[in-house]
Design a protein around this motif. Structure first.
Motif: not given
Length: 175
Positions: A87-115
């Motif tokens: 698998a290709r990996s980019n050493p310049n890319k790090g892990k997502p920041g806290e806000k990005a993780v929070e937004r992803a969790e919020e989107r997941a919660e919204k999707v779950k609530a909609a379902e």
């Protein structure tokens, strides 16, 4: 000498055609090569058999000797089952920041609530369809009665002001 399996471009302007070649890593892209082991025509459909033509035995030989494929050639070799591509990996890319993780969790919660809401709505529709017709008729009559009561109630102060304002604006009708 470092040997690589790579693409050598041919074809005319805006009509690319590549040879899959074994070449010295120091030689130019379209320059001298050791051996041609296949072709690649990106203009053909992805499911076309002639898009990538590769001599598997020669590729195995050169891989056994230590030749290193480029990313694109590694894809072809992986598709042919000759060498697994890491698998290709980019050493310049790090892990997502806290806000990005929070937004992803919020989107997941919204999707779950909609379902869940959709599932509840389907369950309510199924229950309404399963209920006897008398119950739904009684509910409809109750809704109509509530609308009639709302229409016959005394107008509120706001409604009276609106009615007065419209009466002042409209000129009297001439007969």
């Amino acid at each position: 000498m470092a040997i690589s399996l790579r693409l050598s471009r041919g074809g005319s302007k805006k009509r690319p055609y590549y040879r899959i070649v074994v070449a010295d890593a120091r030689s130019p892209r379209d320059g001298k090569f050791i051996e041609k082991i296949g072709t690649y025509n990106p203009l053909l459909a992805k499911d076309d058999a002639k898009r990538v033509v590769l001599d598997g035995e020669r590729a195995k030989y050169w891989l056994g000797v230590g030749a290193q494929p480029t990313d694109r050639v590694a894809r072809f070799l992986d598709a042919a089952g000759l060498k697994e591509r890491a698998a290709r990996s980019n050493p310049n890319k790090g892990k997502p920041g806290e806000k990005a993780v929070e937004r992803a969790e919020e989107r997941a919660e919204k999707v779950k609530a909609a379902e869940e809401a959709a599932a509840e709505a389907k369950a309510a529709e199924a229950a309404a369809a399963a209920a006897p017709a008398e119950d739904t008729q009684a509910e409809a009559e109750a809704v109509i009665a509530a609308e009639v009561e709302a229409a016959t109630e005394e107008p509120t102060a706001e409604a009276e002001q609106v009615a007065e304002a419209t009466a002042e604006e409209t000129p009297p009708a001439e007969a």
